[in-house]
Scaffold this active site. Structure first.
Site, mmCIF file in Angstrom:
data_model
loop_
_atom_site.group_PDB
_atom_site.id
_atom_site.type_symbol
_atom_site.label_atom_id
_atom_site.label_comp_id
_atom_site.label_asym_id
_atom_site.label_seq_id
_atom_site.Cartn_x
_atom_site.Cartn_y
_atom_site.Cartn_z
ATOM 1 N N GLY A 51 -5.883 7.718 -19.144
ATOM 2 C CA GLY A 51 -7.035 7.121 -19.807
ATOM 3 C C GLY A 51 -8.321 7.384 -19.048
ATOM 4 C CB ALA A 52 -11.393 5.345 -18.687
ATOM 5 C CB ALA A 53 -8.157 5.878 -14.282
ATOM 6 C CB THR A 56 -5.727 1.220 -13.527
ATOM 7 O OG1 THR A 56 -5.201 1.330 -14.855
ATOM 8 C CG2 THR A 56 -4.879 1.979 -12.544
ATOM 9 C CE1 TYR A 57 -0.661 -0.417 -17.992
ATOM 10 C CE2 TYR A 57 -3.026 -0.707 -18.209
ATOM 11 C CZ TYR A 57 -1.830 -0.247 -18.708
ATOM 12 O OH TYR A 57 -1.800 0.399 -19.924
ATOM 13 C CE LYS A 95 -2.568 1.195 3.688
ATOM 14 N NZ LYS A 95 -3.732 1.425 4.568
ATOM 15 C CB SER A 129 -1.649 2.625 -16.782
ATOM 16 O OG SER A 129 -1.061 3.774 -17.345
#
Length: 115
Positions: free
Chosen positions: A73-75, A57-58, A9, A25
């Site tokens: 991107g979408a995030a 995501t990655y 974390k 990502s």
């Protein structure tokens, strides 16, 4: 049986960028990835403390020492630069493995995203 256990974390870092025009990502300062034990390409879960969004995501390794936390991107639609996020990864373990396992948790400075 396998259990999904928190492995790593990065607790409370500040989003520095949000780039919609990217494949996807999260770009994370390589120092933070290394310190937390999260690998480039690893699936991570992100919690935005400012708006309550939760998504996965990655990872992509960002410039070492830069403090970058960039949602791509979408995030990028789920966060704003300046938001505080928590980034977590999980691992599958047997109950026996999980019993003695200690996750790696780091606490970077939220103003600089550095250790």
């Amino acid at each position: 049986m396998l259990l999904q256990i928190m492995k790593s974390k990065i607790h409370r870092v500040t989003v520095t960028e949000a780039r919609l025009d990217y494949i996807g990502s999260i770009t994370i300062d390589a120092d933070l990835l290394e310190a937390s034990g999260i690998l480039p390409g690893e699936r991570v879960y992100i919690v935005d403390n400012n708006n309550g969004e939760r998504f996965d995501t990655y990872t992509i390794a960002g410039e070492r020492g830069s403090g970058v936390i960039c949602l791509n991107g979408a995030a990028a639609r789920k966060v704003q630069p300046g938001d505080i996020v928590i980034i977590m990864s999980y691992a599958l373990m047997t109950p026996e493995e999980a019993e003695g396992f200690v996750p790696k948790v780091i606490f970077p400075d939220t103003e600089t995203n550095r250790l």
